[in-house]
Design a protein around this motif. Structure first.
Motif, PDB file in Angstrom:
ATOM      1  N   LYS A  14       0.833  -1.187   0.000  1.00  0.00           N
ATOM      2  CA  LYS A  14       0.000   0.000   0.000  1.00  0.00           C
ATOM      3  C   LYS A  14       0.880   1.255   0.000  1.00  0.00           C
ATOM      4  O   LYS A  14       0.699   2.146  -0.804  1.00  0.00           O
ATOM      5  N   HIS A  24      -3.226  12.355   3.020  1.00  0.00           N
ATOM      6  CA  HIS A  24      -2.724  13.690   2.687  1.00  0.00           C
ATOM      7  C   HIS A  24      -3.908  14.517   2.239  1.00  0.00           C
ATOM      8  O   HIS A  24      -4.969  13.978   1.906  1.00  0.00           O
ATOM      9  N   GLY A  29      -7.266  13.149  -7.631  1.00  0.00           N
ATOM     10  CA  GLY A  29      -6.724  13.128  -8.992  1.00  0.00           C
ATOM     11  C   GLY A  29      -5.428  13.879  -9.175  1.00  0.00           C
ATOM     12  O   GLY A  29      -4.941  14.021 -10.298  1.00  0.00           O
ATOM     13  N   CYS A  30      -4.818  14.347  -8.085  1.00  0.00           N
ATOM     14  CA  CYS A  30      -3.539  15.069  -8.175  1.00  0.00           C
ATOM     15  C   CYS A  30      -2.438  14.098  -8.582  1.00  0.00           C
ATOM     16  O   CYS A  30      -2.358  12.984  -8.071  1.00  0.00           O
ATOM     17  N   PRO A  33       1.296  12.978  -5.659  1.00  0.00           N
ATOM     18  CA  PRO A  33       1.583  11.804  -4.817  1.00  0.00           C
ATOM     19  C   PRO A  33       2.066  10.606  -5.629  1.00  0.00           C
ATOM     20  O   PRO A  33       2.867   9.800  -5.138  1.00  0.00           O
ATOM     21  N   VAL A  34       1.625  10.498  -6.867  1.00  0.00           N
ATOM     22  CA  VAL A  34       2.047   9.385  -7.732  1.00  0.00           C
ATOM     23  C   VAL A  34       3.542   9.514  -8.042  1.00  0.00           C
ATOM     24  O   VAL A  34       4.303   8.543  -7.997  1.00  0.00           O
ATOM     25  N   ARG A  37       5.593   8.653  -5.015  1.00  0.00           N
ATOM     26  CA  ARG A  37       5.771   7.197  -4.863  1.00  0.00           C
ATOM     27  C   ARG A  37       6.943   6.711  -5.737  1.00  0.00           C
ATOM     28  O   ARG A  37       7.776   5.930  -5.295  1.00  0.00           O
ATOM     29  N   THR A 229     -11.384  15.074 -12.622  1.00  0.00           N
ATOM     30  CA  THR A 229     -10.201  14.268 -12.300  1.00  0.00           C
ATOM     31  C   THR A 229      -9.914  13.199 -13.363  1.00  0.00           C
ATOM     32  O   THR A 229      -8.770  13.004 -13.753  1.00  0.00           O
TER      33      THR A 229
ATOM     34  N   ASP B  15      -8.423   0.279   0.023  1.00  0.00           N
ATOM     35  CA  ASP B  15      -8.762   1.115   1.181  1.00  0.00           C
ATOM     36  C   ASP B  15      -9.871   2.069   0.722  1.00  0.00           C
ATOM     37  O   ASP B  15      -9.613   3.198   0.315  1.00  0.00           O
ATOM     38  N   LYS B  20     -10.517   8.975  -2.836  1.00  0.00           N
ATOM     39  CA  LYS B  20     -11.121  10.283  -3.125  1.00  0.00           C
ATOM     40  C   LYS B  20     -11.892  10.290  -4.439  1.00  0.00           C
ATOM     41  O   LYS B  20     -12.161  11.352  -5.009  1.00  0.00           O
ATOM     42  N   CYS B  22     -11.294   9.677  -7.616  1.00  0.00           N
ATOM     43  CA  CYS B  22     -10.787  10.352  -8.823  1.00  0.00           C
ATOM     44  C   CYS B  22     -10.973   9.529 -10.093  1.00  0.00           C
ATOM     45  O   CYS B  22     -10.918  10.052 -11.193  1.00  0.00           O
ATOM     46  N   GLU B  23     -11.136   8.215  -9.953  1.00  0.00           N
ATOM     47  CA  GLU B  23     -11.367   7.296 -11.078  1.00  0.00           C
ATOM     48  C   GLU B  23     -10.138   7.060 -11.948  1.00  0.00           C
ATOM     49  O   GLU B  23     -10.247   6.496 -13.032  1.00  0.00           O
ATOM     50  N   LEU B  24      -8.951   7.459 -11.501  1.00  0.00           N
ATOM     51  CA  LEU B  24      -7.759   7.210 -12.320  1.00  0.00           C
ATOM     52  C   LEU B  24      -7.435   5.717 -12.416  1.00  0.00           C
ATOM     53  O   LEU B  24      -6.822   5.260 -13.382  1.00  0.00           O
ATOM     54  N   TYR B  45     -17.228   9.979  -1.238  1.00  0.00           N
ATOM     55  CA  TYR B  45     -16.698   9.623  -2.558  1.00  0.00           C
ATOM     56  C   TYR B  45     -17.100   8.205  -2.949  1.00  0.00           C
ATOM     57  O   TYR B  45     -17.088   7.295  -2.117  1.00  0.00           O
ATOM     58  N   CYS B  64      -2.660   5.395  -8.470  1.00  0.00           N
ATOM     59  CA  CYS B  64      -3.564   5.937  -7.441  1.00  0.00           C
ATOM     60  C   CYS B  64      -2.865   7.006  -6.605  1.00  0.00           C
ATOM     61  O   CYS B  64      -1.862   6.728  -5.957  1.00  0.00           O
ATOM     62  N   PRO B  65      -3.392   8.237  -6.589  1.00  0.00           N
ATOM     63  CA  PRO B  65      -2.758   9.297  -5.810  1.00  0.00           C
ATOM     64  C   PRO B  65      -2.978   9.145  -4.305  1.00  0.00           C
ATOM     65  O   PRO B  65      -2.370   9.870  -3.522  1.00  0.00           O
ATOM     66  N   ASP B  66      -3.848   8.258  -3.902  1.00  0.00           N
ATOM     67  CA  ASP B  66      -4.200   8.190  -2.483  1.00  0.00           C
ATOM     68  C   ASP B  66      -3.819   6.879  -1.802  1.00  0.00           C
ATOM     69  O   ASP B  66      -4.316   6.590  -0.723  1.00  0.00           O
ATOM     70  N   PHE B  67      -2.921   6.132  -2.416  1.00  0.00           N
ATOM     71  CA  PHE B  67      -2.319   4.958  -1.775  1.00  0.00           C
ATOM     72  C   PHE B  67      -3.386   3.979  -1.268  1.00  0.00           C
ATOM     73  O   PHE B  67      -3.323   3.511  -0.136  1.00  0.00           O
ATOM     74  N   CYS B  68      -4.370   3.696  -2.119  1.00  0.00           N
ATOM     75  CA  CYS B  68      -5.505   2.868  -1.698  1.00  0.00           C
ATOM     76  C   CYS B  68      -5.317   1.381  -1.976  1.00  0.00           C
ATOM     77  O   CYS B  68      -6.128   0.584  -1.518  1.00  0.00           O
TER      78      CYS B  68
END
Ligand SMILES: Cc1ncc(C[n+]2csc(CCOP(=O)(O)OP(=O)(O)O)c2C)c(N)n1
Ligand code: SF4
Ligand code: SF4
Ligand code: SF4
Ligand SMILES: [Mg+2]
Lengths: 255, 86
Positions: A14, A24, A29-30, A33-34, A37, A229, B15, B20, B22-24, B45, B64-68
């Protein structure tokens, strides 16, 4: 579906090992953070987890200074390459990187990065380029492309009024002190994989003492771009990606 | 009602509360086994849900920008019977 899960092994944790929390407050959709990583996985994969010092600029990504499990220095806006120069000269055995945005690197501190590259300082600058001053509300930056809508160019960037974008990676690649310059993106999973390889090469350049390296990563800012997004990656490919083109711009490393 | 067999090579733990919406991750998934929920999480969401057919490729995790996501590969592929959509 299935009743019980069969034998399996993890292929992706994870969190990267150098990130203490996945929580955070960056927008949905930002892309930042990607990219972070990619940076953190690279440091761990190169065995640099406990021998790295980062210098952080000012932008939305600065929020990660609270959760990165890496020694960090906070620089004033745009000054990270100069601070990194000092850190590296005092601590030559450490891997030293900067984490900066386009507003930070190309507007506020353009001369810092130019001179650091020209001197061939043995540091790695990581640029998250989204073509806006994201944190302060999405204003136009030096990298915003012609026609791009921002808070301060609502009808699109107009060359007669706003001037032309600075294509920073290509500019730095012309300097003799620059050993490795590459531009990736987090547009999709394939781009992430390619960018990861570039990130490795940038740090390998530093570890080999070859001189200045810069890895630019195009990141989505759906908030600053006024797009949903899910449309961020497509918008990026059609706008920023057409001018700031993905690829290795300079390398002394094998392809 | 017709059904067909799907090969499953891996799985993901999602998770959903950290998501959030975003659907990416949706277009990142080559076999198209992630679909957005109709329910929402505590933050409001919609979040991805996994259908049978994951390959354990980790593309969802990488974008995934949110580490899910946490991704696993099965030691041996599993055949699963699923109802056909039409
Ligand atoms: C000397 C100085 N000027 C202005 C600011 C305000 N400021 C904070 S973040 C920021 C924008 C940063 O933009 P960028 O580096 O592109 O990062 P992003 O938020 O887009 O990731 C600005 C102008 C500041 N903190 N310090
Ligand atoms: S404003 Fe843009 S760069 Fe900042 S967190 Fe939101 S999407 Fe990301
Ligand atoms: S690991 Fe690959 S196949 Fe499985 S859900 Fe994620 S993207 Fe889809
Ligand atoms: S990419 Fe991550 S945050 Fe975005 S919808 Fe998928 S799980 Fe949620
Ligand atoms: Mg920016």
């Amino acid at each position: 579906m299935t009743v019980e899960e069969p034998a399996m092994h993890p292929v992706g944790d994870k969190l990267p090992s150098l990130l203490q929390s996945g929580e955070h407050d960056l927008c949905p959709g930002c892309g930042e953070p990607v990219a972070i990583r990619i940076l953190l996985e690279t440091l761990a994969e190169l065995g640099l987890s406990t021998s790295t010092i980062g210098v952080v600029g000012i932008g939305c990504y600065t929020a990660f200074a609270r959760t990165l499990d890496v020694d960090l220095v906070q620089a004033l806006h745009g000054r990270a390459p100069s601070v990194a120069t000092g850190v590296k000269r005092m601590q030559p055995t450490k891997a030293v990187f900067t984490l900066q945005g386009d507003g930070d690197m190309v507007n506020e501190g353009l001369q810092e990065v130019l001179h650091t590259a020209a001197r061939g300082e043995n540091v790695t600058c990581v640029l998250l380029n989204n073509g806006v001053f994201g944190e302060t509300g999405g204003h136009m930056t030096a990298t915003s492309v012609l026609g791009q809508r921002t808070k301060t160019s609502l009808d699109g960037r107009d060359p007669d009024y706003h001037g032309y974008p600075i294509v920073i990676g290509d500019l730095l690649a012309q300097l003799d002190g620059a050993a490795y310059i590459a531009r990736g993106s987090v547009q999709n999973a394939g781009a992430v994989a390619r960018t990861k390889r570039m990130m490795h090469k940038a740090f390998e350049t530093q570890l080999a003492g070859e001189g200045f390296s810069m890895i630019e990563v195009l990141t989505m800012c759906p908030t600053g771009w006024f797009v949903p997004t899910a449309e961020g990656p497509g918008y990026m490919g059609e706008t920023l990606g057409q001018v700031h083109v993905m690829g290795e711009l300079k390398t002394r490393r094998p392809k | 009602m017709t059904s067909h067999m799907v090969t499953v090579r891996g799985t993901v733990h999602i998770d959903t509360e950290g998501c959030k919406g975003c659907e990416l991750c949706i277009p990142a998934c080559r076999p198209a086994v992630l679909v957005m929920s109709t329910d929402v999480n505590d933050t409001g969401y919609r979040y991805p849900e996994l259908l049978p057919g994951c390959t354990g490729c980790r593309a969802c995790l990488d974008v995934c920008p949110d580490f899910c996501f946490e991704v696993f590969k099965y030691e041996h592929p599993v055949e699963v019977q699923v109802e056909s959509a039409r």
